[in-house]
Design an enzyme around this catalytic site. Structure first.
Site, PDB file in Angstrom:
ATOM      1  N   SER A  26      -6.742 -55.309 -32.529  1.00 39.74           N
ATOM      2  CA  SER A  26      -7.803 -54.680 -33.314  1.00 39.74           C
ATOM      3  C   SER A  26      -8.887 -54.269 -32.320  1.00 39.74           C
ATOM      4  O   SER A  26      -8.940 -54.788 -31.196  1.00 39.74           O
ATOM      5  CB  SER A  26      -8.348 -55.643 -34.374  1.00 39.74           C
ATOM      6  OG  SER A  26      -8.759 -56.875 -33.790  1.00 39.74           O
ATOM      7  N   GLU A  28     -13.117 -53.038 -31.564  1.00 39.30           N
ATOM      8  CA  GLU A  28     -14.504 -52.981 -32.036  1.00 39.30           C
ATOM      9  C   GLU A  28     -15.224 -51.789 -31.421  1.00 39.30           C
ATOM     10  O   GLU A  28     -15.094 -51.521 -30.225  1.00 39.30           O
ATOM     11  CB  GLU A  28     -15.252 -54.265 -31.656  1.00 39.30           C
ATOM     12  CG  GLU A  28     -16.718 -54.236 -32.114  1.00 39.30           C
ATOM     13  CD  GLU A  28     -17.478 -55.477 -31.700  1.00 39.30           C
ATOM     14  OE1 GLU A  28     -17.199 -56.553 -32.268  1.00 39.30           O
ATOM     15  OE2 GLU A  28     -18.354 -55.369 -30.801  1.00 39.30           O
ATOM     16  N   ASP A 120     -28.246 -61.454 -35.253  1.00 39.03           N
ATOM     17  CA  ASP A 120     -29.244 -61.913 -34.270  1.00 39.03           C
ATOM     18  C   ASP A 120     -30.618 -61.930 -34.909  1.00 39.03           C
ATOM     19  O   ASP A 120     -31.038 -60.946 -35.528  1.00 39.03           O
ATOM     20  CB  ASP A 120     -29.251 -60.990 -33.047  1.00 39.03           C
ATOM     21  CG  ASP A 120     -27.924 -61.025 -32.304  1.00 39.03           C
ATOM     22  OD1 ASP A 120     -27.287 -62.103 -32.295  1.00 39.03           O
ATOM     23  OD2 ASP A 120     -27.510 -59.980 -31.760  1.00 39.03           O
ATOM     24  N   PHE A 223     -24.812 -59.553 -20.183  1.00 39.25           N
ATOM     25  CA  PHE A 223     -24.221 -59.953 -21.484  1.00 39.25           C
ATOM     26  C   PHE A 223     -23.970 -61.460 -21.508  1.00 39.25           C
ATOM     27  O   PHE A 223     -24.281 -62.153 -22.470  1.00 39.25           O
ATOM     28  CB  PHE A 223     -22.870 -59.257 -21.710  1.00 39.25           C
ATOM     29  CG  PHE A 223     -22.950 -57.817 -22.122  1.00 39.25           C
ATOM     30  CD1 PHE A 223     -24.152 -57.212 -22.470  1.00 39.25           C
ATOM     31  CD2 PHE A 223     -21.792 -57.037 -22.173  1.00 39.25           C
ATOM     32  CE1 PHE A 223     -24.205 -55.879 -22.851  1.00 39.25           C
ATOM     33  CE2 PHE A 223     -21.829 -55.709 -22.557  1.00 39.25           C
ATOM     34  CZ  PHE A 223     -23.042 -55.124 -22.893  1.00 39.25           C
ATOM     35  N   HIS A 273      -8.429 -59.039 -30.143  1.00 34.07           N
ATOM     36  CA  HIS A 273      -9.497 -58.132 -30.587  1.00 34.07           C
ATOM     37  C   HIS A 273     -10.192 -57.591 -29.336  1.00 34.07           C
ATOM     38  O   HIS A 273     -10.714 -58.374 -28.529  1.00 34.07           O
ATOM     39  CB  HIS A 273     -10.491 -58.901 -31.462  1.00 34.07           C
ATOM     40  CG  HIS A 273     -11.535 -58.048 -32.106  1.00 34.07           C
ATOM     41  ND1 HIS A 273     -11.256 -57.135 -33.096  1.00 34.07           N
ATOM     42  CD2 HIS A 273     -12.882 -57.979 -31.904  1.00 34.07           C
ATOM     43  CE1 HIS A 273     -12.373 -56.546 -33.495  1.00 34.07           C
ATOM     44  NE2 HIS A 273     -13.374 -57.027 -32.776  1.00 34.07           N
TER      45      HIS A 273
END
Length: 299
Positions: A26, A28, A120, A223, A273
């Site tokens: 999958s 994103e 967030d 990140f 993913h």
């Protein structure tokens, strides 16, 4: 000696051939903020569509402008492709009434998959009183959505400790979530230990590894700092000296992701993913190498 070489050749060939597309993927994406980024997003979606992913998710920001962009991307995916679209949905800055309305709208528009997140918290906000398990329960009260939630092999930055984080994940599953997708990681042992702890805690859904193909190591370090993700020493060594060499960085990043998927696949993982960052090239190349390819129609 010839026998030794033959054995070595067999194991090498097996290693190269051990993934023949027997995995599910999958992808994103995130909503674009400029016309140029929009063009990149749609060319990426078109490039990855033939790989027949289980679903594609679109991230969701706390402010209304980003939300509107998420909705429009989801609607366009629904209208113009044969992909299963899974919008992200968060509790932040939205009342239960607004979320119920949005859930009904999605269901009536044919959306059956949702990624449910707390979201967030804005800087300086009070401690949250609603959590992702509340959102899962709310969605399931509207209709039988297929719901993905987030999991954190290296512990959510806001969690008191690993055990508290695991209890919170179990609440999300008990509320009706169908699978958990992990934060990206590079320490495979941490994922495997986490999966074992999930089983011990009675969490019986798929813990889907989130794979981030790396093209920019400096950005990755930023990140990782925000998300409590450890970057092993071997990964630093892989990208050392490549700050001004994007072509080689891409090759190294693809190789790292391919190796990770191969190891995880041997450990019984079947679903992956990919965090595409709206760029198709690396994700497509990785999937191709792993045997995930467009279906060839029989003549």
């Amino acid at each position: 000696m010839a026998f030794h070489h033959a054995q070595h050749a067999n194991s090498l060939n097996q290693s190269l051939a051990d993934l023949n597309g027997d995995i599910n993927v999958s992808f994103e994406f995130f909503p674009p903020s400029t016309p140029e980024m929009e063009q990149i997003l749609w060319s990426s979606i078109q490039r990855l569509q033939p790989l027949n992913p289980k679903f594609v998710s679109v991230t969701y920001g706390a402010n209304s402008g980003v939300r509107d962009r998420t909705h429009s991307v989801i609607e366009r995916i629904q209208q113009e492709t044969n992909l299963v679209a899974a919008p992200h949905l968060t509790l932040v800055d939205a009342s239960d009434e607004e979320l119920l309305e949005l859930a009904k709208h999605y269901w009536n528009s044919g959306i059956r998959n949702i990624v449910a997140l707390r979201g967030d918290l804005p800087e300086g906000s009070p401690k949250p009183t609603r959590f992702a398990n509340d959102l899962v329960r709310l969605l399931k009260s509207v209709a039988d959505f297929d719901i993905s939630v987030a999991a954190y092999p290296e512990v959510h930055p806001d969690a008191a400790n690993a055990q508290a984080d695991l209890i919170h994940l179990k609440r999300k599953i008990d509320a009706g979530a169908n699978r958990a997708i992990t934060q990206f990681f590079f320490d495979i042992e941490s994922y495997l230990r986490f999966r074992d702890r999930c089983v011990t805690a009675g969490i019986d859904v798929e813990i889907v590894p989130g794979i981030l193909p790396v093209t920019n190591f400096k950005q990755l370090k930023r990140f990782a700092g925000m998300t409590n993700v450890s970057l092993p020493r071997w990964l630093h060594r892989q990208f050392d000296g490549l700050d001004d060499d994007p072509g080689t960085r891409s090759l190294v990043g693809a190789n790292v992701a391919i190796d990770m998927v191969k190891v995880l696949s041997r450990e019984g993982v079947k679903d992956f993913h990919f965090y595409t960052l709206n760029r198709a090239e690396l994700t497509y190349a990785i999937c191709h190498t792993l045997g995930v390819r467009p279906q060839v129609k029989a003549e």
